[in-house]
Design a protein around this motif. Structure first.
Motif, short mmCIF file in Angstrom:
data_model
loop_
_atom_site.label_atom_id
_atom_site.label_comp_id
_atom_site.label_asym_id
_atom_site.label_seq_id
_atom_site.Cartn_x
_atom_site.Cartn_y
_atom_site.Cartn_z
N SER A 1 38.55 38.04 43.50
CA SER A 1 37.30 37.30 43.46
C SER A 1 36.14 38.07 44.06
CB SER A 1 37.46 35.96 44.19
OG SER A 1 38.50 35.21 43.63
N GLN B 1 38.07 27.64 42.48
CA GLN B 1 37.70 28.77 41.63
C GLN B 1 38.58 29.98 41.88
OE1 GLN B 1 33.55 29.81 41.42
NE2 GLN B 1 32.87 27.66 41.38
N ILE B 2 38.85 30.25 43.16
CA ILE B 2 39.69 31.41 43.50
C ILE B 2 41.10 31.22 42.97
CG2 ILE B 2 40.78 32.65 45.41
CD1 ILE B 2 38.19 32.24 46.99
N THR C 1 41.11 31.66 39.23
CA THR C 1 41.01 33.07 38.88
C THR C 1 42.34 33.79 39.10
OG1 THR C 1 38.67 33.10 39.55
CG2 THR C 1 39.79 35.24 39.40
N GLY D 1 44.80 32.80 36.41
CA GLY D 1 44.50 33.49 35.15
C GLY D 1 44.97 34.91 35.16
N LYS D 2 44.76 35.58 36.28
CA LYS D 2 45.22 36.97 36.40
C LYS D 2 46.73 37.05 36.36
CE LYS D 2 41.27 39.20 36.98
NZ LYS D 2 40.85 40.34 36.13
#
Length: 320
Positions: free
Chosen positions: A287, A308-309, A312, A315-316
């Motif tokens: 991030s 959000q973190i 993310t 998703g990664k």
């Protein structure tokens, strides 16, 4: 010449003190050779009894630890001591270093004393404390005593680490009983009133007795009878009874299968702690500082930032 992890592991399993110290240093410094050593020696762990000694500042934990080590050595048992001290804000290391009070054991080959910093851990125990316990276990020490920094009710992490938790109280500390009551009272396996030659001992002992009675009434499945013992560590009094109680608790744990279950719980907690640290580091690296900056400048609240973190990171991970 750089030392190889395999060589250090072999020497460690042979009980070489220098190899044990090297392995703990690597683990404390996050040297990649540290985990390599642990991987090699881990199958040889699981035998030592980990004893946590905790209580409020001023309870005489270091002096009592010294007398306990002396008593164990009289009985022919090998002892490793991890003295958890406050971390230096500059180096991250233990401020107090190896304890002066235990210096008389420095030349005893059956005793290994190591100071570790808390590195800011609120519960008083850093990751390195768990690692050092494994190293000492692999080296064949019978008892691994973890003396914690003593921060009152926050000193709960030791319960997840130790097979046997010893809570130290002392007369004359105003809010001490309340601090113990707040959390450790429910978790301690053995209670000791140290400095019992002081004024106020009788009142403190009665308070502790009452609280243990209330605990027995509320914890309906409590099977181990929790002893309340007396000690004057500065005069060497009481160590024999405490060591007897610790041995009795080990026998009770073995007889009820709880020694293995507590060891499994400690292993699980260590894995989860490592996973949390690794995921947090990875999340921040992915991030960057942008989200943190938005939180700091009040553009984004902490809960939304965390979501959000995590999104993310997920998703990664999915992409990987």
């Amino acid at each position: 010449m750089m030392q190889r992890a395999a060589d250090v592991a072999n020497r460690l399993l042979a009980g070489e003190v220098a190899a044990g110290a090297r392995a703990i240093r690597w683990l404390d410094d996050r040297d990649p050779r540290g985990p390599e050593v642990l991987a090699a020696v881990y199958p040889q762990t699981g035998r030592a009894q980990v004893v946590g000694v905790t209580g409020p500042p001023g309870a005489g934990k270091s002096t009592l630890t010294d007398t306990l080590v002396t008593e164990w050595r009289k009985r022919g048992q090998r002892v490793a001591v991890i003295a958890v001290d406050p971390s230096s804000p500059f180096t991250g290391g233990a401020i107090l270093g190896d304890r002066v009070r235990m210096s008389r054991h420095a030349l005893d080959p059956g005793v290994f004393i190591r100071s570790l910093g808390t590195r800011g851990q609120a519960g008083g125990l850093s990751r390195s404390t768990h690692d050092a316990c494994l190293v000492f276990d692999a080296m064949g020490y019978d008892i691994i005593l973890v003396e914690t920094v003593g921060v009152g009710q926050d000193e709960i992490d030791v319960v997840n680490l130790a097979h046997t938790t010893v809570i130290i109280a002392v007369p004359g500390l105003g809010d001490e009983i309340q601090a113990v009551k707040a959390g450790l009272m429910e978790a301690g396996d053995i209670f000791v009133v140290n400095k019992a030659d002081r004024d106020g001992y009788d009142a403190t002992h009665r308070q502790m007795e009452l609280m243990l009675h209330l605990r027995a009434q509320t914890v309906t499945d409590q099977r181990w009878h929790v002893p309340l013992l007396r000690a004057v560590a500065a005069k060497g009094e009481g160590a024999d009874a405490i060591v007897d109680a610790i041995a009795a608790h080990r026998a009770w744990l073995d007889g009820h299968g709880d020694f293995i279950s507590r060891s499994r719980m400690r292993a699980r907690e260590q894995v989860l702690s490592l996973v949390r640290d690794a995921l947090a580091d990875r999340a921040v690296s992915i991030s960057g500082d942008a989200i943190m900056h938005r939180v700091e400048t009040r553009q984004l609240d902490p809960y939304a930032a965390a979501e959000q973190i995590v999104a993310t990171l997920s998703g990664k991970s999915a992409a990987a």
